[in-house]
Design an enzyme around this catalytic site. Structure first.
Site, short mmCIF file in Angstrom:
data_model
loop_
_atom_site.label_atom_id
_atom_site.label_comp_id
_atom_site.label_asym_id
_atom_site.label_seq_id
_atom_site.Cartn_x
_atom_site.Cartn_y
_atom_site.Cartn_z
CG LEU A 1 -2.11 -0.84 1.21
CD1 LEU A 1 -2.68 -0.93 2.54
CD2 LEU A 1 -2.92 -0.83 0.12
N GLY A 2 2.04 1.43 0.74
CA GLY A 2 2.81 2.35 0.80
C GLY A 2 4.02 2.13 1.50
NE ARG A 3 8.30 -0.51 -1.03
CZ ARG A 3 9.02 -1.65 -0.88
NH1 ARG A 3 9.43 -1.71 0.68
NH2 ARG A 3 8.69 -2.70 -1.35
CE LYS B 1 3.94 2.25 10.79
NZ LYS B 1 3.40 3.51 11.50
CG ASP C 1 3.96 12.43 11.03
OD1 ASP C 1 4.16 13.30 10.43
OD2 ASP C 1 4.22 11.17 10.62
#
Length: 489
Positions: free
Chosen positions: A23-25, A46, A139
């Site tokens: 999905l993402g890095r 994750k 964040d």
């Protein structure tokens, strides 16, 4: 199984999770799409590599993220299902949001203001809930705001990635002094290593508001230029970047990006509420021309009397050019008064004398005294129930004018008929008196006739054969009188 975060685990198993794709890095983790084979549901997994899991500081941060995420039960905070360590890798299993992140929705272009406010309002509510528990996300950025439209009638928002979330922290750096987080959306106190609270997340939210409205963050360039802007730069104008937006929104963004945390809003929701109010469409200005006052149009029966179309109060001019003398003018033409009003159940106008009882021109329902047949009935043509306005019609005590435009020919015709009826009735009465007188003188002797032809009947009254005058006495007069010729020729 030993793995590296930089590798791709797609197609492999991690405990009960089958990894289906990336999905993402991030710098410290990889987010995978996975399936919990025990429950048969999709999750976002994750995974943190073994080389980072061996760092005691990082492991502590990881455990804090899992606990902080699971401790907040809020509709706009992504739910956490599971966390642990398998084969030397730390993992967190959370809800898989079928949508995209806010960074992809912005895409370098301004969003519609109402859509931006609707999405950020959900973020603000979740952040305030977090702050009320003494936590700070640290964040907040568009990439960590997930948006889906498949779970409700409107777009739904989830805040993700609580890896930096802290309680009562001072700044946020590693033990080696490296800054953790995204400087593009970082508050000045965060960059300076000062004490942090919920207003630090509010500053990041104000940066996100600016990005949604303009297509990009307030301070751009390399890292040093961005940090310099946050520490001492004036935020650029939103209304200058997007002229369609009202200038008042600049004040909202400027307050949310105040360098001093005490000068910001009391909460994240207050910031977005002020932005919504500033972006509300303003009511249109009045189109009334200068020097003129708007005129309200009343309904029929309200306010002043409603005049017949074409008529104005006050004296009226004479006949129109081309109008023949004696020709009746149409209602509403200049020079002709409007039809006289007749109250229901009455046949006379206030101020006009009533016709004599038993007269020949007794008005019928809705007909004014002396009105000729064929003329417009009174009370029609839009006259107000209170009668015609002042200045219309003749002086009190007079009927409609018989001159030009007043129906003179028709009035003369009625007078002729009236005179003819009077003459005929008078003649009949005279003949009756003569006959009665002759009978008294001659007794019962029948009268001799000089001709065998029967005498014609003479009608009494108008030619219509209908009685036109009220008779005195109980017995009405005969409708015809036989005339017998005298004997003397």
């Amino acid at each position: 199984m030993t793995g590296d975060v930089s590798g791709d685990l797609t197609g492999r198993r991690l405990g009960n999770y089958r990894i289906d794709g990336v999905l993402g890095r991030g710098g410290m983790s990889v987010m995978y799409r996975a399936t919990d084979v025990r429950l048969g549901r999709k999750v976002a997994l994750k995974v943190i590599g073994e080389h980072l899991g061996a760092d005691a500081e990082f492991r502590e941060r990881f455990v804090d993220e899992a606990r902080n995420t699971s401790a907040i039960d809020h509709a706009n905070i992504v739910p956490l299902y599971d966390f642990g360590e398998l084969d030397g890798m730390l993992y967190i299993a959370m809800r898989l949001v079928d949508g995209s992140d806010l960074a992809s929705l912005i895409g370098g272009e301004p969003m519609k203001p109402q859509r931006a406010v609707g999405l950020l309002d959900q973020v603000a509510d979740a952040l305030d809930t977090l702050h009320n528990r003494g936590l700070v996300h640290l964040d907040v950025k568009p990439a960590n705001v997930l948006v889906t439209s498949r779970e409700s009638a409107r777009e739904h928002v989830y805040i993700a990635d609580f890896g930096l979330t802290r309680r009562g922290t001072t700044g946020h750096r590693t033990r080696g002094g490296d800054f953790l987080g995204s400087p593009t959306y970082a508050a000045p106190e965060h960059l300076r290593g000062e004490p942090l609270d919920g207003r630090t997340d509010q500053y990041a939210l104000a940066c996100m508001l600016y990005a949604c409205l303009t297509g990009g963050p307030p301070f751009r360039g390399d890292v040093q230029a961005v940090i310099k802007g946050h520490l001492g730069g004036e935020p650029p104008s939103v209304s200058q970047a997007v002229p369609a937006l009202p200038p008042v929104v600049d004040d909202v963004v400027r307050k949310g990006l105040a360098k001093n945390a005490a000068d910001r809003y009391e909460s994240c929701v207050a910031l977005i509420s002020a932005a919504r109010e500033a972006l509300q469409p303003r009511p249109a200005l009045s189109t009334t021309m200068p020097g003129r006052r708007p005129v309200a149009v009343g309904q029929h029966g309200e306010g002043k009397p409603v005049h017949t179309y074409g008529q104005q109060p006050g004296p009226q001019p004479g006949p129109q050019p081309g109008q023949q003398p004696g020709q009746p003018a149409q209602p509403g033409q200049p020079g002709q008064p409007g039809p006289q009003h007749v109250q229901p159940g009455f046949g006379q106008q206030p101020g006009h004398p009533a016709p004599p009882p038993g007269g020949f021109a007794q008005p019928g329902p809705h007909q004014q005294y002396g009105t000729a047949p064929g003329m417009q009935p009174p009370g029609m043509g839009g006259m107000h129930p209170q009668g015609p306005p002042p200045g219309f019609g003749g002086p009190p005590g007079y009927g409609p004018p018989g001159g030009p435009g007043g129906g003179g020919k028709r009035g003369k015709a009625w007078i002729a008929w009236l005179l003819a009826a009077v003459v005929v009735v008078g003649g009949g009465v005279t003949a009756l008196l003569l006959l009665l007188g002759g009978d008294e003188q001659g007794g019962d002797q029948p009268a001799t006739t000089s001709s065998s032809t029967p005498a014609p009947d003479i009608p009494v009254g108008p030619g219509t054969g209908e009685p036109t005058a009220q008779q005195s006495g109980d017995n009405p007069p005969p409708t015809s009188i036989p005339v017998v010729p005298g004997s003397g020729g």
